[in-house]
Design an enzyme around this catalytic site. Sequence first.
Site, mmCIF file in Angstrom:
data_model
loop_
_atom_site.group_PDB
_atom_site.id
_atom_site.type_symbol
_atom_site.label_atom_id
_atom_site.label_comp_id
_atom_site.label_asym_id
_atom_site.label_seq_id
_atom_site.Cartn_x
_atom_site.Cartn_y
_atom_site.Cartn_z
ATOM 1 C CG HIS A 50 16.794 18.679 -36.793
ATOM 2 N ND1 HIS A 50 16.019 19.816 -36.692
ATOM 3 C CD2 HIS A 50 16.974 18.240 -35.545
ATOM 4 C CE1 HIS A 50 15.736 20.029 -35.421
ATOM 5 N NE2 HIS A 50 16.297 19.089 -34.705
ATOM 6 C CB CYS A 53 2.261 35.727 -28.060
ATOM 7 S SG CYS A 53 1.010 36.569 -27.099
#
Lengths: 387, 138
Positions: A205, A329
């Site tokens: 992929h 984050c």
Amino acid sequence: MNNHIYFDNAATTFIDEAVANEMKPFLKDYFGNPSSIYKYSSAPVKAISLAREKVSRGIGANPSEIYFTSGGSESNNWAIIGSTLRNSNKGNHIITSKIEHHAVLHAFDYLEKRHGFNVTYIDVNSEGIVDLGQLKKSLTPETIFVSIMMANNEIGTIQPIKEISQIVKDFNKSIIVHTDAVQAFGNIPVDVIDLEVDLLTITAHKIYGPKGTGALFIKKGTVIDNLIHGGGQEKGKRAGTENVIGIVGFGKASELAVKSIKQKSKFLIELREHLFSRVISEIPDIVINGSRENRLPGNVNFSVKKIEGEALILSLDHFGISCSSGSACTSGSLDPSHVLIALGLDHGTAHGSLRISLGKDNTKEEVDYFVDRLKEITEKLRLISPL
Amino acid sequence: MYTKKVMEHFMNPHNVGEIDNADGIGEVGNVKCGDIMKMYLKIENDIITDVKFKTFGCASAIASSSMATDLIKGKTIKEALAITNKDVIDSLDGLPPVKIHCSVLAEQAFKSALKDYEEKNNLHIPELIGFVPDEDHH
């Protein structure tokens, strides 16, 4: 220009149309189990055999040395855990680097914590290249396995795998050498004979093939323990009914990737250098992460000082641009990327990192649009920043 | 992953900037964790007449700062000190669980600014007794 600009090709790529077309007959018509002996299963059997040939050609291996898996993570886990457990009677020391993918690092961590192996994590220099001197010094009579990635997924730096294999084999030729070539395959030449590795991981992929299909190259004569136990598929080394659709797609994707590698690489390097040049000259306080030259053709990684990465990603997303960051984050943890920290970046700079991974369908126009938007976003977010 | 409200406040934050000769300044967080918030207050007759902020951090940190400044602007000190991170979260229509600390940081930022105001003016604000911003807010 597309409304959506996809700059995250190191995360995954779209499925090439020729690949999808090759896979389609196996979605409906040829559903037979390759392990069955009636005629109905002959098409899948032939298709797998052809795909194995194509994949093996892509890395200079013999088809009999290719074992299909569910992807890069499984191949890495199999290589690491299978080699180490197989050779635990010969020694208890294994080596990897600090900038590996989590599929490698966490497998090493598992062997260290649950099986008591000693692990050495080799440092990289500020350019993101593995310290060969340290590797040499780390080898001991107890060392049984070494795994160093061929190209890094975040900063794209290319490791001297051939030299690494030679250093290790010169010390003790029975030490198994593995490389995770998931990011390298299809982007730079990968040849198992030239690299002198025993095991090598690739996946579909990242090369315009389907998700959920990968392979482990196991050099003839190298013996490792199985990871997936069960039926006799893949010559009894990897159980489970073959993912025929995925394998067919992987075969086609490998064929195309290798065929176009030179022109694709040249095109991507031009695009990358155009992006780097514009960003550095037009936006102040930019730090390039990793060697500028010794990196994958399509990999761009830099930090925008005084700004946090997630804020950058979401602002770019607002303009339809998809890319990624090594900030805490966006990683779901509290720490920024281990790769950026290994380069010696301070936390603030690491939090402000941006990765753009260019693919074959990206254009100069898209790169220019990106830089123009990034300039505006940076100006705006720096006005908000107290740093 | 974020609510529309969070994205609105992130893309167009309210009360961004600094105040010259502010009556109280509070700074919380650290670069290591990836969030720093700085808030400036103008206080007249116990009322927060103006508030500005600057934040280094992710979208939810910027949105939480913006929302917190909206919530305390025009309030008395007593009213402002009754506002909590929960109010910031509710006003933003929610934050993802891993981002709750951003709202905690926003609450601590304006409380630190009020603490600074208290100390500068030798005041005694009962609601601030025992207030210490967390070193590690995560």
